[in-house]
Design an enzyme around this catalytic site. Structure first.
Site, short mmCIF file in Angstrom:
data_model
loop_
_atom_site.label_atom_id
_atom_site.label_comp_id
_atom_site.label_asym_id
_atom_site.label_seq_id
_atom_site.Cartn_x
_atom_site.Cartn_y
_atom_site.Cartn_z
N TYR B 109 0.52 -1.29 -0.09
CA TYR B 109 0.04 0.16 0.21
C TYR B 109 1.24 1.26 -0.25
CZ TYR B 109 -3.30 3.77 2.06
OH TYR B 109 -3.68 4.94 1.94
N GLU B 197 -3.29 7.38 -4.33
CA GLU B 197 -3.09 6.50 -3.09
C GLU B 197 -3.18 5.12 -3.95
OE1 GLU B 197 -5.95 5.26 0.42
OE2 GLU B 197 -6.58 4.00 -1.50
#
Lengths: 293, 388
Positions: B109, B197
């Site tokens: 992530y 993101e």
């Protein structure tokens, strides 16, 4: 006494020849604010507002000639961040930035610069600050205030006026009222203002008005719990706001966790702040708190 | 403002961040063309909506040949996708992305956003990619590695190395990761993003770092200097009434109640919604008409509020500061007359020239219910909505 600004503040208006700047500079002069200079690049040497205020090309010039120590900014968003930096590097002590819509990427840089230079900024995207009967730096209607001993701190504009109006109707006047602004990055936080009001001998009680989003009210409440001797009444707007939505103020967005209205109200109460569940109760609650302190 | 995944990946390519080859499609034919062009066997078919959690909702599926691509494109285009971020109504899928598959070894992530508390951007990575990062943050916060970026200095390579070490990467993958992080920050800066993101950012079996997803939010205040970004806006992803309100420079958000409200200032507008609820009603909307509250603004406000059929009564709450209440009152009277309103309207004007304003309303001949305090106004409008 008061905080941050008073009748001796020497004020320079940045963007004084624009329509907003003209109008509000006129209103501020009428209130009694000591406006000593205006700044609009390229218009230095002129006089404005019935020939009463000299205009300079830069804040630096204005400071050198008039000894201005306080600035209020009405310049459009693309130029506002630089206007704050210009004031800061010119040695201005207190900068009030009214401009709405400044990009966040610009504001994070501004915040670093003013911290390094020791400049106090209020705003941006705020109604400004008023020390009753002495100095109005902003766009709020001065006549709603009465001189007294309550300090007011708020993220909002018209909601601040509502709170001031209720206090006046309850027989409570103000020392200073500050709209700190609703953006994600602001110059002066709620906690900063509480510290100043705690240190001000004339202020005997404080109203804080917050809303959903961010952690500022919680930080202020936790500080107050350990350090504040004066009663505080609090209100948090946005109990009915749906999560994930931006409600006008860029900062008023709930992302879950501690920034909901419920969480803030709970923590404020835990910190011995008198919380008004209804916006209509702010004035009466402050009155009761002052009588029982 | 938000954009679609495929648009975000185009931004990545512009900043030399590796991402799989992919082509967006608005129809089954375009999907098949895209599959031919990619020429890679297995592809991923991904629904393009402005919400996360698409995989769980059935919006991300593998196709191994032309027939499967055709079947999936048919299935997805026009379907209503419901995820934990869309709300119960879901969102209609109008675009899909056909993308070449990757051989995944590890999923990470990576994200950059503003840390309001520290007043700096924070860059976060985690070895726990591909899952809900909120869960990781709540349960195992030590698995999220963070660096904060000084806005005057920008991101430094030692910070990128800290992130890559945190993902236990070595050799060429380590180098690719640090380069990717530096480029991510450059992209975040260049586009005035408020969030970038990548979940998941993957290490492929071949040892490369690849962005398998993209999620961007942009600062609306900066769109004036981000023309390319502003052009990517997909209005069909937004509430049509909110888009309409934006044309009139009104800030409107639709809610589920039946009491409409029109207020000047965002804070006062939220407080008005709250007091309607306290009085036993349900607010139908958030509407901030801004500082001016002219006849034109009030008229447009009415149009927006009343296009919602649930609205049974409207509360106008204006605190007049620089804007004078008598002028607002004249605007309200004019708007009510011109629009021939049928729902009851409660009006509360406080501040500059409030007395004169009440006289104007009283003598106008239009049926407006005047109120003095906010409590009074909320109680009156809730009663009116109930038909009392």
């Amino acid at each position: 006494m008061s905080i941050l600004v008073n009748k001796d503040s020497k004020v320079v208006v940045q963007g004084i020849t624009g329509s907003e700047g003209q109008f509000h500079a006129g209103q501020m002069l009428e209130y009694g604010t000591n406006i000593v200079a205006g700044v609009t690049p390229g218009k230095g040497g002129q006089k404005t507002l019935d020939d009463s205020v000299p205009v300079f090309n830069s804040v630096e010039d204005a400071v050198e000639i008039t000894s201005a120590d306080t600035s209020i900014i009405f310049v459009p968003p693309p130029f506002a961040a630089e206007a704050v930096m210009e004031a800061s590097f010119a040695g201005i002590k207190v900068v009030v930035c009214i401009t709405e819509g400044i990009p966040v990427h610009d504001m994070v840089k501004v915040k670093r610069v003013i911290n390094q230079n020791g400049t106090r900024m209020i705003g941006p995207n705020c109604p400004g600050i008023i020390t009753v009967d002495e100095c109005k730096l902003g766009i709020m209607p001065g006549f709603i205030c009465k001189k007294g001993n309550i300090g007011v701190i708020s993220k909002s504009g018209t909601l601040t006026y509502e709170a001031i109006d209720q206090c006046v109707n309850a027989g409570l006047g103000q020392t200073t009222a500050i709209g700190i602004g609703g953006d994600p990055i602001i110059g002066t936080t709620m906690k900063d203002c509480l510290e100043l009001f705690e240190a001000d001998p004339k202020t005997e009680g404080v109203v804080i008005i917050g809303e959903i989003g961010g952690q500022m009210e919680i930080e202020a409440a936790r500080w107050a719990k350990d350090n504040m001797s004066k009663p505080i009444v609090g209100f948090i707007a946005g109990q009915t706001a749906p999560p994930g939505r931006r409600m006008g103020h860029a900062g008023a967005i709930v992302s879950g966790g501690d920034d909901t209205a419920e969480a803030k109200i709970r923590i404020l109460k835990e910190c011995s702040i008198h919380v008004a569940d209804s916006v209509a109760d702010i004035g009466s609650l402050m009155k009761a708190a002052m009588e029982n302190k | 403002m938000k954009i679609h995944e495929y648009q975000g990946k185009n931004l990545f390519r512009k900043h030399a961040i590796s991402t799989p080859d992919g082509i967006p499609a608005f129809s089954v034919e375009q999907a098949l063309d895209a599959y031919n062009q990619l020429n890679c066997g297995t592809v991923v078919v991904k629904a393009q909506i402005h919400a996360g959690g698409r995989g769980k909702g059935g919006g991300v599926k593998l196709a191994h040949n032309r027939d499967e691509v055709k079947a999936l494109a048919k299935e997805m285009l026009g379907m209503t996708l419901i995820t934990h971020q869309t709300g119960p109504g879901g969102k209609e899928v109008q675009r899909i992305l056909i993308e070449s598959g990757a051989n995944i070894d590890k999923e990470f992530y990576a994200a950059i956003t503003l840390d309001r508390g520290r007043e700096m951007d924070v860059f976060m990575v985690s070895t726990e990619g591909g899952v809900e990062i909120e869960k990781v943050a709540a349960e195992t916060p030590e698995k999220i590695i963070k660096v904060w970026i000084n806005p005057l200095l920008g991101m430094k390579s030692f910070q990128a190395r800290k992130l890559a070490y945190g993902l236990n990467l070595t050799d060429s993958a380590f180098k690719e990761a640090t380069a990717t992080f530096m480029k991510m920050y450059a992209c975040y800066q260049a586009t005035d993003a408020s969030l970038v993101e990548i979940n998941p950012l993957v290490l492929t079996e071949e040892g490369h770092i690849l962005a398998l997803d993209s999620k961007f939010n942009f600062d609306d205040n900066a769109l004036y200097r981000q023309k390319d970004i502003a052009e990517m806006r997909d209005l069909s992803e937004e509430d049509p009434m909110e888009v309409e309100a934006g044309r009139y420079y009104l800030n409107y958000i639709k809610l589920d109640g039946n009491v409409g409200c029109m207020v000047n200032g965002a804070g006062l507008a939220m407080a008005t919604m709250d007091i309607i609820k306290l009085a036993g009603g349900e607010p139908a909307n958030f509407l901030d008409v801004g500082g001016t509250a002219s006849a034109e603004t009030v008229k447009n406000g009415f149009r927006i509020i009343l296009s919602d059929e649930n609205v049974k009564a409207v509360l106008i709450n204006i605190f007049g500061g620089i804007v004078r209440c008598d002028r607002v009152a004249n605007g309200v009277v004019q708007a009510v007359k011109e629009l021939g309103l049928e729902v009851p309207v409660v009006v509360r004007l406080q501040g500059t020239n409030a007395e004169e304003a009440r006289t104007i309303l009283r003598e106008s001949g239009v049926s407006i219910i005047p109120a003095v305090s906010m409590k009074d106004a909320a109680e009156k409008v809730v009663k009116a909505a109930l038909g009392e």
